[in-house]
Design a protein around this motif. Structure first.
Motif, PDB file in Angstrom:
ATOM      1  N   PRO B 481       0.807  -1.230   0.000  1.00  0.00           N
ATOM      2  CA  PRO B 481       0.000   0.000   0.000  1.00  0.00           C
ATOM      3  C   PRO B 481       0.840   1.280   0.000  1.00  0.00           C
ATOM      4  N   HIS B 482       2.094   1.198   0.454  1.00  0.00           N
ATOM      5  CA  HIS B 482       2.899   2.427   0.543  1.00  0.00           C
ATOM      6  C   HIS B 482       3.992   2.494  -0.517  1.00  0.00           C
ATOM      7  N   ALA B 483       3.882   1.679  -1.535  1.00  0.00           N
ATOM      8  CA  ALA B 483       4.921   1.676  -2.581  1.00  0.00           C
ATOM      9  C   ALA B 483       4.902   2.996  -3.349  1.00  0.00           C
ATOM     10  N   SER B 484       6.078   3.383  -3.876  1.00  0.00           N
ATOM     11  CA  SER B 484       6.152   4.628  -4.654  1.00  0.00           C
ATOM     12  C   SER B 484       5.496   4.399  -6.016  1.00  0.00           C
ATOM     13  N   GLU B 485       5.163   5.508  -6.698  1.00  0.00           N
ATOM     14  CA  GLU B 485       4.529   5.413  -8.015  1.00  0.00           C
ATOM     15  C   GLU B 485       5.429   4.668  -8.999  1.00  0.00           C
ATOM     16  N   ARG B 486       6.751   4.916  -8.854  1.00  0.00           N
ATOM     17  CA  ARG B 486       7.704   4.272  -9.763  1.00  0.00           C
ATOM     18  C   ARG B 486       7.675   2.750  -9.587  1.00  0.00           C
ATOM     19  N   GLU B 487       7.614   2.358  -8.307  1.00  0.00           N
ATOM     20  CA  GLU B 487       7.579   0.922  -8.001  1.00  0.00           C
ATOM     21  C   GLU B 487       6.274   0.300  -8.510  1.00  0.00           C
ATOM     22  N   ASN B 488       5.156   1.025  -8.310  1.00  0.00           N
ATOM     23  CA  ASN B 488       3.857   0.539  -8.787  1.00  0.00           C
ATOM     24  C   ASN B 488       3.862   0.345 -10.301  1.00  0.00           C
ATOM     25  N   LEU B 489       4.445   1.328 -10.992  1.00  0.00           N
ATOM     26  CA  LEU B 489       4.470   1.249 -12.459  1.00  0.00           C
ATOM     27  C   LEU B 489       5.303   0.060 -12.917  1.00  0.00           C
ATOM     28  N   ARG B 490       6.454  -0.137 -12.251  1.00  0.00           N
ATOM     29  CA  ARG B 490       7.317  -1.270 -12.608  1.00  0.00           C
ATOM     30  C   ARG B 490       6.563  -2.588 -12.382  1.00  0.00           C
ATOM     31  N   ALA B 491       5.846  -2.663 -11.253  1.00  0.00           N
ATOM     32  CA  ALA B 491       5.074  -3.884 -10.958  1.00  0.00           C
ATOM     33  C   ALA B 491       3.981  -4.082 -12.007  1.00  0.00           C
ATOM     34  N   ALA B 492       3.339  -2.969 -12.430  1.00  0.00           N
ATOM     35  CA  ALA B 492       2.254  -3.064 -13.422  1.00  0.00           C
ATOM     36  C   ALA B 492       2.795  -3.608 -14.746  1.00  0.00           C
ATOM     37  N   LYS B 493       3.969  -3.103 -15.162  1.00  0.00           N
ATOM     38  CA  LYS B 493       4.534  -3.562 -16.438  1.00  0.00           C
ATOM     39  C   LYS B 493       4.926  -5.040 -16.358  1.00  0.00           C
ATOM     40  N   LEU B 494       5.504  -5.419 -15.215  1.00  0.00           N
ATOM     41  CA  LEU B 494       5.920  -6.813 -15.045  1.00  0.00           C
ATOM     42  C   LEU B 494       4.685  -7.728 -15.045  1.00  0.00           C
ATOM     43  N   LEU B 495       3.646  -7.279 -14.341  1.00  0.00           N
ATOM     44  CA  LEU B 495       2.433  -8.095 -14.259  1.00  0.00           C
ATOM     45  C   LEU B 495       1.743  -8.191 -15.624  1.00  0.00           C
ATOM     46  N   SER B 496       1.792  -7.107 -16.368  1.00  0.00           N
ATOM     47  CA  SER B 496       1.208  -7.103 -17.711  1.00  0.00           C
ATOM     48  C   SER B 496       1.916  -8.158 -18.570  1.00  0.00           C
ATOM     49  N   LEU B 497       3.232  -8.204 -18.432  1.00  0.00           N
ATOM     50  CA  LEU B 497       4.026  -9.200 -19.168  1.00  0.00           C
ATOM     51  C   LEU B 497       3.631 -10.617 -18.730  1.00  0.00           C
ATOM     52  N   LEU B 498       3.447 -10.783 -17.413  1.00  0.00           N
ATOM     53  CA  LEU B 498       3.090 -12.114 -16.895  1.00  0.00           C
ATOM     54  C   LEU B 498       1.701 -12.546 -17.370  1.00  0.00           C
ATOM     55  N   TRP B 499       0.735 -11.618 -17.322  1.00  0.00           N
ATOM     56  CA  TRP B 499      -0.620 -11.950 -17.789  1.00  0.00           C
ATOM     57  C   TRP B 499      -0.586 -12.317 -19.273  1.00  0.00           C
ATOM     58  N   GLY B 500       0.164 -11.534 -20.063  1.00  0.00           N
ATOM     59  CA  GLY B 500       0.259 -11.797 -21.506  1.00  0.00           C
ATOM     60  C   GLY B 500       0.868 -13.162 -21.772  1.00  0.00           C
ATOM     61  N   THR B 501       1.934 -13.481 -21.018  1.00  0.00           N
ATOM     62  CA  THR B 501       2.600 -14.775 -21.199  1.00  0.00           C
ATOM     63  C   THR B 501       1.654 -15.906 -20.783  1.00  0.00           C
ATOM     64  N   PHE B 502       0.982 -15.710 -19.644  1.00  0.00           N
ATOM     65  CA  PHE B 502       0.074 -16.740 -19.143  1.00  0.00           C
ATOM     66  C   PHE B 502      -1.049 -17.009 -20.160  1.00  0.00           C
ATOM     67  N   ALA B 503      -1.651 -15.927 -20.685  1.00  0.00           N
ATOM     68  CA  ALA B 503      -2.769 -16.107 -21.624  1.00  0.00           C
ATOM     69  C   ALA B 503      -2.291 -16.783 -22.908  1.00  0.00           C
ATOM     70  N   THR B 504      -1.089 -16.414 -23.366  1.00  0.00           N
ATOM     71  CA  THR B 504      -0.568 -17.030 -24.591  1.00  0.00           C
ATOM     72  C   THR B 504      -0.328 -18.523 -24.367  1.00  0.00           C
ATOM     73  N   LEU B 505       0.266 -18.873 -23.225  1.00  0.00           N
ATOM     74  CA  LEU B 505       0.516 -20.284 -22.928  1.00  0.00           C
ATOM     75  C   LEU B 505      -0.806 -21.035 -22.771  1.00  0.00           C
ATOM     76  N   PHE B 506      -1.786 -20.382 -22.129  1.00  0.00           N
ATOM     77  CA  PHE B 506      -3.099 -20.998 -21.953  1.00  0.00           C
ATOM     78  C   PHE B 506      -3.731 -21.275 -23.326  1.00  0.00           C
TER      79      PHE B 506
END
Lengths: 49, 598
Positions: B481-506
């Protein structure tokens, strides 16, 4: 519905769409569905020639 | 036994298609400069104009399954399916009037954030989880279903098309966020519309050499392809029948069995579209990207006006392709893969070969008789008596039904020989086969690009909205909850990559399991009514509080599950049932556990 929109204009009443627009959209939908119904009955076999 | 023709995709088509992909990905990645924080990544810094958001709303809903499947449906059952969309304009007006102001009361990034403000963290987490579950299955199918058709058209393995759509969509969505999604959707929508206009032009140009417009419509009407509005349902028995075991005789039809009619479209469709546009993060996110509430409303009203006519035109295109097949090039089986299956089986199995050859001969005769019946009608002219014209149209209808029965027979033969799964058909292969057979180079490349565009425009929205819900409702809410905006954005990009990879593999794993698509539709309809019911509690029931809403949400899902297992009711009605169950249970519980206003 006028609500405070922290992202919108300062006066919330400026950010309300007229009910006339909504009615026009609904009227367009009703007319289009009626036209499709006319197409159905006009060209069904034995329909009005 | 004749097989599939040589593939006509030329180098020019490949160039057009590749140029489109490069253009979309390059522009999407470029949009990344606008995404410095979560506001930019998930809400485009609230600076997206209404027309771009509006076209994105339409592109998100128009998946490749819409382009390929809807034309196929128009070919097989005519305009009937347009009724599915009848509730949409009214639903969008309600979303504009009631939900848009709600989502803009505070600068939220996820639709479910509002539910926490109104009810509490449990309802928000449950609603977001419901969305994630439904959308993540649908994402895999959105990648898989068109990839099968594209692979057949291009003559490449299915895995190649899944990886291309999955990887390219993931790349530009990871870098560009929602701005990339919206502005690539605008381009994709333009290509989809361009592709459809090209097909419409080609089929009309070819048909008008054979029939005039009224004659064509009369032939389509006689074949039952213009039944766009069914005002009287198949049955007026309003007591739903119980489900029966496979093999048992089906119970008599009831009102709830009739999949598409004016009433299921207007009422069931209204609830479905209310839930889709008002409670599904992939669409709500568009409302959040505009500078003002009125811009969001204009974006939604664009769909309210254009969607039903657009679907009617796509279905009409399918029906016109059917009429075109009356005059030219009617195939027993559409789609090179299924043709090759039949050819290989006939070469290996003499019993199947004899049966297939018999069907082929009878199909050729049926096609000739259908053509003769169509010509007999057009030669009558306008001066003939009505009885004579009706008799001629009736003869045409019988010949058309006979041809269709033979086309069904070939799939029955293939199913019995265990060459294809049960309930197979070629509905989704009719449009791809038509464009391969009839479009000249360059235009063929453009239409293939349009199908890719439709696939990508739905996949990118699914990817960005899945990421938004996960980051905003779970990562930022519970984990950091207290992460910086930069950290949140990095997590969002990483998660976007993970969701994309997961859906492609699925999607790669889905291969071969055609029933998965039905399963996903079923899962989707379990959830939508429940989500809508929860938002309805928030809006119209001020006494409902934290636990009444949460238990109501769970009860809604349980009710739909029980109804699905026990009663024969078509899926559009699940949205009504889910909503009513949540509202009833939540509303009644609020009497014993009222909202704690402290």
């Amino acid at each position: 519905v006028a609500v405070a929109d922290p992202l919108g204009p300062e006066r919330p009443e400026d950010d309300v769409m007229s009910i006339g627009v909504y009615l026009a959209v609904c009227a367009f939908a009703v007319v289009f569905i009626a036209l499709l119904w006319l197409l159905t009955v006009r060209f069904e076999l034995g329909g009005t020639a | 036994v004749s097989g599939g023709d040589e593939r006509p995709v030329t180098v020019l088509d490949w160039i057009v298609f590749a140029a489109f992909l490069v253009w979309v990905v390059q522009d999407g990645v470029r949009r990344g400069k606008d995404s410095k924080d979560l506001e930019g990544y998930f809400a485009g810094n609230r600076r997206i104009p209404w027309w771009a958001a509006g076209l994105s709303v339409m592109a998100t809903q128009a998946s490749a399954i819409t382009v390929i499947g809807t034309t196929g449906q128009g070919h097989e059952t005519g305009l009937e399916f347009v009724q599915f969309y009848f509730g949409l304009p009214f639903a969008l007006v309600l979303v504009c009037a009631l939900l848009v102001p709600l989502f803009r009361q505070a600068p939220i990034l996820s639709a479910y954030e509002y539910l926490e403000r109104r009810f509490g963290p449990e309802t928000r987490a449950a609603a977001s989880l419901v969305f994630l579950l439904g959308r993540c299955f649908a994402f895999g199918v959105v990648l898989y279903a068109p990839s099968v058709m594209l692979a057949e058209m291009l003559g490449v393995p299915i895995s190649a098309t899944i990886l291309t759509v999955g990887a390219l969509t993931t790349i530009y969505t990871v870098f560009g966020g929602v701005s990339a999604v919206i502005y690539t959707d605008v381009k994709q929508m333009a290509v989809i519309l361009g592709g459809l206009v090209v097909c419409f032009g080609v089929v009309l140009w070819r048909l008008l050499g054979e029939v005039d417009v009224v004659q064509g419509l009369e032939l389509l009407g006689a074949a039952g392809k213009l039944e766009a509005v069914e005002t009287v349902p198949d049955s007026l028995d309003f007591v739903p029948a119980l489900r029966v075991e496979d093999g048992d005789p089906p119970p008599p039809r009831t009102f709830w069995d009739d999949k598409y009619n004016l009433w299921s479209g207007l009422i069931g469709g209204l609830f479905l579209q209310l839930a889709y546009f008002g409670c599904d993060q992939s669409q709500v996110q568009r409302i959040l990207t505009n500078p003002t509430a009125n811009e969001s409303r204009k974006a939604l009203l664009l769909s309210a006006i254009a969607k039903v006519p657009m679907q009617a035109v796509i279905l009409l295109l399918g029906a016109l392709i059917w009429l075109f097949h009356v005059y030219d090039d009617a195939r027993l089986i559409n789609g090179t893969a299924q043709q090759e299956i039949a050819v290989r089986a006939a070469a290996a199995d003499p019993v199947f070969a004899a049966r297939y050859r018999d069907i082929e001969v009878r199909h050729a005769e049926a096609v000739a008789e259908r053509l003769a019946a169509a010509r007999a009608f057009t030669e009558l002219g306008d001066d003939a008596a009505k009885d004579e014209r009706d008799a001629s149209l009736r003869a045409f209808r019988e010949r058309a039904a006979a041809e269709r029965a033979i086309r069904r027979e070939v799939f029955r033969a293939m199913e019995e020989a265990e060459l294809v799964p049960a309930n197979s058909g070629d509905t989704n292969r009719i449009f791809p086969q038509f464009i391969l057979d009839n479009l000249p180079p360059v235009l063929l490349g453009l239409v293939i690009a349009a199908i890719f565009a439709a696939a990508m425009s739905s996949a990118d929205s699914a990817l960005n909205s899945l990421t938004a819900a996960t980051i905003v409702d779970f990562y930022k809410r519970w984990l950091r909850p207290h992460a910086s905006e930069r950290e949140n954005l990095r997590a969002a990009k990483l998660l976007s990559l993970l969701w994309g990879t997961f859906a492609t593999l699925f999607a790669l794993q889905v291969s071969g399991a055609s029933s998965v698509i039905e399963l996903v539709n079923e899962i989707g309809s379990y959830f939508y009514g429940t989500l809508l019911g929860t938002f309805a509690l928030a809006l119209f029931f001020p006494r409902v509080g934290r636990w009444a809403s949460f238990i109501g949400l769970l009860a809604g899902m349980a009710t739909v599950l029980v109804v699905d297992r026990t009663l024969r009711i078509e899926y559009l009605w699940y949205n009504v049932i889910g909503t009513v169950a949540v509202v009833l249970v939540g509303g009644l519980l609020s009497i014993v556990m009222p909202r704690d206003r402290s």
